[in-house]
Enzyme design. Structure first.
Site, PDB file in Angstrom:
ATOM      1  N   GLY A  39       0.821  -1.253  -0.098  1.00 43.42           N
ATOM      2  CA  GLY A  39       0.095   0.022   0.013  1.00 43.42           C
ATOM      3  C   GLY A  39       0.788   1.360   0.086  1.00 43.42           C
ATOM      4  N   GLY A  41       0.440   5.663   0.685  1.00 44.52           N
ATOM      5  CA  GLY A  41      -0.557   6.785   1.207  1.00 44.52           C
ATOM      6  C   GLY A  41       0.149   7.888   1.305  1.00 44.52           C
ATOM      7  CG  PHE A  43       1.157  10.319   6.947  1.00 41.23           C
ATOM      8  CD1 PHE A  43       1.918  11.008   7.479  1.00 41.23           C
ATOM      9  CD2 PHE A  43      -0.180   9.973   6.704  1.00 41.23           C
ATOM     10  CE1 PHE A  43       1.193  11.991   8.071  1.00 41.23           C
ATOM     11  CE2 PHE A  43      -0.932  10.969   7.311  1.00 41.23           C
ATOM     12  CZ  PHE A  43      -0.254  12.366   8.086  1.00 41.23           C
ATOM     13  N   GLY A  44       3.384   7.607   3.258  1.00 40.53           N
ATOM     14  CA  GLY A  44       4.571   6.774   2.975  1.00 40.53           C
ATOM     15  C   GLY A  44       4.119   5.613   2.463  1.00 40.53           C
ATOM     16  CB  VAL A  46       2.361  -0.053   3.920  1.00 38.92           C
ATOM     17  CG1 VAL A  46       2.265  -1.181   5.165  1.00 38.92           C
ATOM     18  CG2 VAL A  46       2.009   1.236   4.478  1.00 38.92           C
ATOM     19  CE  LYS A  60       2.152   3.966   8.066  1.00 38.74           C
ATOM     20  NZ  LYS A  60       1.154   4.997   8.628  1.00 38.74           N
ATOM     21  CG  ASP A 169      -6.163  11.019   8.025  1.00 34.66           C
ATOM     22  OD1 ASP A 169      -7.194  11.402   7.772  1.00 34.66           O
ATOM     23  OD2 ASP A 169      -5.330  10.472   7.734  1.00 34.66           O
TER      24      ASP A 169
END
Length: 321
Positions: A39, A41, A43-44, A46, A60, A169
């Site tokens: 994944g 996103g 923020f980074g 995974v 992550k 969030d």
């Protein structure tokens, strides 16, 4: 693993996340290979990490260009969820904040620079996100599973708010489901830890996911547990209706909320859930009502997480007609 004084339960220190070496995390993710990527996103990225004992964890790798500074997101996750242990909160099992020397191009010449990598390791939650399970799979989730997911998210949020931490969030992408469809709140990169006497704070740096941000935070930078309640209301309505909150040009969920309020009456509920008995239909109706109460513009009119749990568990007065 170390155990407590009684020799039974593990001690708190033994269950805290470990500071893991970067080389170890590279090894278990096959050098952060694309095959291990599960994944990406804001923020980074995974990755799946395969531990020497066969256990799977997620790693992550925080992005340099995330919505808030990488060091801040790292500190939020590690400090705020370090010792959190709850069935409905994803467990942090390790972290890494390590510098290494790299040759990089700078103004036309190569230099040796210290690059700090920030990584977070969590328990692996096999079924993926609520977003995927609700909106991307072809099989329709039955109502009992949906209702248990809603209650699980609320139980997890009740625990988080009791600390008190505001998640900031909540959205379907940040709810993960295990093999038994038990939901776990994830991604605390934007979370805020409040002092014991503090119930509200202000910020000028508004970050979050469009369509899920409470209006008082979006327009005035006000943060409180009621910010999460707004996002929770949208989550509850999405899980109940199976319809996606898709904000358009405006960063709010006005259109989605309007559609639910106008269209999800008793007749629609009965047609969407034709096999449910009277109690099941009442649960659906109750969840729609709770969701709509949670997205009140005035945060003071939103219910607390305790009230929401009471309603979901049938401990509150009957719902309005």
């Amino acid at each position: 693993m170390a155990t407590g004084a009684g020799g039974g339960q593990p001690s708190v220190l033994s269950t805290l996340p470990k500071n893991l070496p970067l080389d170890f995390l590279k090894t278990i993710t096959d050098q952060f290979s694309d095959e291990r990527k599960i994944g990406t996103g804001a923020f980074g990225t995974v990755y799946m990490g395969l531990m020497p004992d066969g256990q799977i964890i997620t790693v992550k790798k925080l992005a340099e260009n995330s919505p808030i500074a990488r060091e801040k997101a790292f500190a939020n996750e590690v400090q705020n969820i370090m010792a959190l242990h709850h069935e409905n909160v994803v467990k942090l099992v390790g972290y890494c904040h390590e510098g290494q020397k790299k040759v990089v191009l700078n103004n036309g010449r190569y230099i040796v620079a210290d690059i700090v990598e920030s990584l977070l390791c969590h328990e692996y939650v096999p079924r993926g996100s609520l977003q995927k399970n609700l909106f991307e799979l072809h099989t329709k989730m039955d109502w009992n599973i949906r209702f248990n997911i809603i209650k699980g998210i609320c139980n997890g949020l009740h625990f988080v708010h009791s600390i008190p931490i505001v998640h900031m969030d909540l959205k379907p992408e940040n709810i993960l489901l295990d093999d038994n469809m038990v939901p776990k709140i994830a991604d605390f990169g934007l979370s805020r830890l409040f002092g014991q006497e503090q119930t509200r704070m202000n910020t000028q740096n508004v970050v979050g996911s469009y369509g899920y941000i409470a209006p008082e935070y979006l327009y005035r930078g006000e943060i409180s547990t009621k910010s999460d309640i707004y996002s929770l209301g949208l989550l509850i309505m999405e899980t109940t209706t199976g319809e996606k909150n898709c904000p358009g040009k405006e960063p709010s969920a006005v259109q989605f909320i309007k559609n639910v309020r106008e269209n999800w009456k008793e007749q629609r509920i009965a047609s969407e859930y034709p096999l449910l008995d009277v109690d099941g239909l009442q649960q659906v109706k109750k969840c729609i009502e709770i969701g709509l109460e949670c997205v009140e513009i005035d945060r003071l009119k939103r219910p607390s997480i305790e009230t929401i749990l009471d309603k979901l568990n049938g401990r509150c007065a009957s719902i309005r007609n």
